[in-house]
Structures are given as C-alpha cells and as structure tokens.
Design an enzyme around this catalytic site. Structure first.
Site, PDB file in Angstrom:
ATOM      1  N   CYS A  52     -59.191  31.890 -72.716  1.00 21.90           N
ATOM      2  CA  CYS A  52     -57.953  32.508 -72.674  1.00 21.90           C
ATOM      3  C   CYS A  52     -57.518  32.808 -71.001  1.00 21.90           C
ATOM      4  CB  CYS A  52     -58.068  33.932 -73.451  1.00 21.90           C
ATOM      5  SG  CYS A  52     -58.042  33.676 -75.279  1.00 21.90           S
ATOM      6  N   HIS A 102     -53.874  39.502 -70.589  1.00 24.07           N
ATOM      7  CA  HIS A 102     -55.300  39.057 -70.544  1.00 24.07           C
ATOM      8  C   HIS A 102     -55.477  38.615 -69.324  1.00 24.07           C
ATOM      9  CE1 HIS A 102     -58.954  37.677 -73.199  1.00 24.07           C
ATOM     10  NE2 HIS A 102     -59.375  38.913 -72.322  1.00 24.07           N
ATOM     11  N   ASP A 257     -52.605  28.343 -75.022  1.00 27.02           N
ATOM     12  CA  ASP A 257     -53.509  28.382 -73.633  1.00 27.02           C
ATOM     13  C   ASP A 257     -54.791  27.652 -74.090  1.00 27.02           C
ATOM     14  OD1 ASP A 257     -54.537  29.801 -75.899  1.00 27.02           O
ATOM     15  OD2 ASP A 257     -55.034  31.833 -74.733  1.00 27.02           O
TER      16      ASP A 257
END
Length: 468
Positions: A52, A102, A257
């Site tokens: 991620c 993130h 992603d």
C-alpha cells in the site's frame, strides 16, 4: 485553452484480472466495462512495489521506493519533494483528496493537519490515514481534527462526497484534480452490503487455473462482491460527470495500488512478483484525445502516473522524477511503450513473509525476479498467462535469463540501487522497526469508535440472520 479536470479513482488490492471486461474472472463490473469501451485499458499495468504505502507514494511523487523512502507501510512520506498536487497547484488546479491516505505515521487513526503532510491536496480533504473496517468508517474534514463517522458502507459515503465535490467544482475558477481512494476490495472481504454477497454464491465460484484446490471460495466470492460494490459507486461518479456536463473536460483514471494473490500459487495478499500481486487495472479516458475502446499491451506502471498526467495537461515535470512520461503511449502510440518495468520489494518483514527482499523486471512478454543470491521466478506470460511453469532453473532458458538479468542490471544502475538487505534498508529508512516491521496502532478515540461501530454492525448482522 482550458485545462482538463482530473478524476483519479483507485481501489485497494484489486488485481488486474478482476474486471469483467478482462474476461478472466467471473466478476461483474458493468460500469467499469462500459467505461473501458470509452477509454484505453492497459493490460500490462504494474505496481512497482506491490504494497500500500510505497505504491501510493510512487503515484504521488513519480519516484521509485528507495527514492521516496516509503519502504513499507506506515511511514510518513517525505515533505521535501514535489507531489503531483504541488505541480498541479502551480497550474491553477484545485486539488482534493477523499478516502484512504496511508502515507503518514504508525498511528493509523492520526489527524493529518493542513500543511506539508497533505502533499499539496489543499482545496479539499476528507481523508483518514488507514482503516479497513468498512462499517466503521470515518474521515477528517479539511482542518477539523475531530473525526466524522460514516453510517453504512464506507465507499458509498466517500463516493457521495466526491459527487458533491464535482458538483461544487463548477463554481470555482480553475480546473480540479480529485483523488478518490476506496478501501475495498482489500480484506476483510465480507464487510460489504448483503445484496452484493448474494450475487456470488461461493459454490459457483470458478477458480483461476493457478489457484489451490483448497482455496476458500467464500473469500473469493466476497472479494468479487466488494468489486461489484465499488463498480456501482464508479457508475455514480460517471453519471455525475455526464449530468454536470464535465465528461469531455475531465481525464478519468481507474486503477489500484496493487493486486491480491487470493490463493493463486498458494499465496495470499500482495508483496510478490506474480501477476496477481503486481498486475493492476489501469483504464484512462479523455474523450476526443485518448483512444476509446482500445486495449493496449504497452507497459505502464504507478511510478509513471505523475509525469504522464502532468504531461497530458501541459504541466511541468520536476527534474527529479524517475517515472516516465508515457503520454504518447496513452494517446495512442504503442511504439512509445518502454521495454521493461522495474519491480521491487526492498523491505521484506520477517514477521509477515518467508522470503527476503527481491528485485525484478517485467516486459511485454516476461516476468523475472530474483533474490540477492539467486533467481526466483521467470515466466513466459504470453504462452503461460497463469504463470504455471517457472523457467528460472531450466537450462534451455539460460540465454533468456541472461537477457532479463541484463535488463534488471540496467534498472539497478539507473536507480542507484545496490540491492541492500532488508536490515540495511530498514536501518536507513525505517527507524524504530525490528526485522523490517514496526507495530501500527490507532489512537484511543479512533480505536474506541471503531470498536463500538463494529460491535453494532456484528449485532445487526446476527439479528438479520436470526430473522431469515
């Protein structure tokens, strides 16, 4: 000439084969299929570092992992480099971000204040650092440090926020760039409205040829259900662009992603060089400019997103960017494809993974990856699309191995990558980690809020079961 808007929509952990229009898996994506007919779809789109945070940092910065230094999850992205939003702000764009970020610290519930850590997304912010409880969703709105809790399924609320932003954009002076980041289909797969789960009886799931016989079909069914759910959300976005008269003036990208192994090769999650992990959906539309109903095997990767989009809208690409400007490829010139894409996983936590750090290259035909001391995989993806026959140690493929290794060495030299060990990489870029991993957590307010909402969600599920 007015610059086009940009709507960049990305899922989390969605593999490239999990599209109806790909014709590989039995997943229903009618809205994305219709979008693909109006767009160019790249079938060799790659996540350079398939996890991620590193992947997201590459999207925003146009840098490979050892350059942006987000070598694993839960590392705050550098604030001394120019992101795509910084560059677009200089061109008069209004940049907004909705959903999973993130790219901040190990506190996954942290409030990210206005300023450098938002990487130039200053016009609108409805985001959170990291959370995958889809019925305990929340976000921080603009400069308010108090979380806004979401009732119901998180992606639907995020989509509604995006629709509101798009409608309001008509009253602003400049074009907009909106990033919308959904959490699904990342696990937990089952947290999705029941109507989507009902569309995928587990007993009807057809396994990929490279999936293990004991694969949990319930998990795969729920993964597909999540994808169909976000497909519906995507359809709402496209209808909004049409209704607001913005379709022809907006570049729309749909991608992810990274992918998800989901029992292929008896593996799970991401982190790996197999297609299920690194191959991602990548569909891009700009009516009248980008060819419609085109399927391209040209190579494109997440590190190329920033320079390519900047080039398409006529913005300056920072000199330090390592990704390639593939605007010619996107606009229809398949001869503009690069020869290969660099893939890597420089920080391999021993807590989670049984294999060390690796590097590799992907071409239009082959996938090659190796550890520091030995080759790992070599596949002929053209003749072996499910990567069932590893050619890595077969003597008759010695010349091919040399060719792929030479290609990899070119990338390592170009990126000044000395192929250090995880311990060496973590020491440089991941302070406080142990064996390449650092514990993540949520602050008290967020942890308590999630727990309360998930308890309510589970109670409601049990109540529905008891009444059926």
């Amino acid at each position: 000439m007015k610059k086009p808007n940009i709507l960049f929509v990305f899922a989390d952990q969605m593999r490239g084969s999990a599209l109806g229009c790909a014709g590989i898996e039995d997943v229903m994506t009618p809205n994305l299929d219709a979008f693909a007919k109006e767009s160019t779809r790249f079938i060799r789109a790659i996540s350079n570092t398939p996890v991620c945070s590193p992947a997201r940092a590459s999207i925003l910065s146009g840098l490979h992992t050892l350059s942006h230094e987000v070598v694993y999850n839960d590392i705050t992205m550098r604030t001394d480099i120019k992101s795509i939003a910084h560059c677009l702000n200089e061109e008069g764009y209004m940049c907004g971000y909705i959903g999973k970020w993130h790219l901040d610290c190990a506190d996954r519930g942290v409030f990210i204040p206005p300023g450098p850590r938002r990487q130039g997304f200053d016009d609108y912010w409805a985001a959170y650092n990291c959370n995958h409880m889809y019925y305990a969703g929340y976000y921080y709105l603009n400069d308010n440090p108090k979380p806004v809790w979401i009732d119901g399924y998180e992606p639907e609320a995020q989509t509604n926020l995006a629709i509101e932003y798009i409608k309001n954009s008509k009253h602003k002076d400049g074009p907009f760039c909106l990033f919308l980041s959904w959490g699904p289909p990342h696990c937990p797969y089952e947290q999705v409205p029941e109507k989507y789960l009902d569309m995928y009886p587990p007993e009807n799931i057809r396994l990929k040829p490279n999936a293990t016989k004991n694969a949990d079909k319930r998990k795969i069914a729920a993964y597909y259900a999540q994808i169909t759910a976000i497909d519906d959300c995507f359809g709402k976005l496209m209808r909004t662009l049409n209704e607001e008269g913005l379709k022809n003036d907006t570049i729309v990208v749909f991608t992810s992603d990274h992918g998800d192994m989901l029992y292929s090769h008896n593996r799970g999650w991401k982190f790996k060089p197999w297609a299920e992990s690194v191959n991602i959906p990548f569909i891009i539309r700009w009516p009248g400019r980008i060819p419609a109903n085109r399927v391209s095997d040209g190579l494109i990767s997440l590190v190329d997103v920033m320079p390519t989009l900047l080039s398409l809208v006529g913005a300056k690409i920072p000199e330090e960017v390592e990704g390639l400007d593939l605007s010619k490829l996107v606009l229809g010139d398949d001869s503009a494809s690069p020869d290969s894409i660099f893939v890597n996983f420089p920080n391999s936590p021993k807590r989670w993974l049984s294999y060390p750090e690796w590097r590799g290259v992907i071409t239009k035909r082959y996938t090659y990856a190796r550890f520091r001391d030995k080759i790992w995989v070599l596949y002929d993806d053209l003749n072996d699309p499910y990567q069932l026959n590893n050619l890595a140690e077969l003597p008759e493929y010695e010349e091919l191995r040399k060719e792929m290794e030479n290609e990899l060495q070119k990338w390592l030299k170009r990126l000044n990558d000395s192929f250090e060990s995880t311990d060496e990489v973590a020491k440089k870029y991941y302070p406080g980690s142990v064996n390449g991993f650092m514990e993540f957590y949520e602050n008290e307010e967020i942890r308590t809020g999630i727990a309360e909402r998930m308890k309510k969600y589970q109670q409601e599920k049990l109540k529905k079961k008891s009444t059926n």
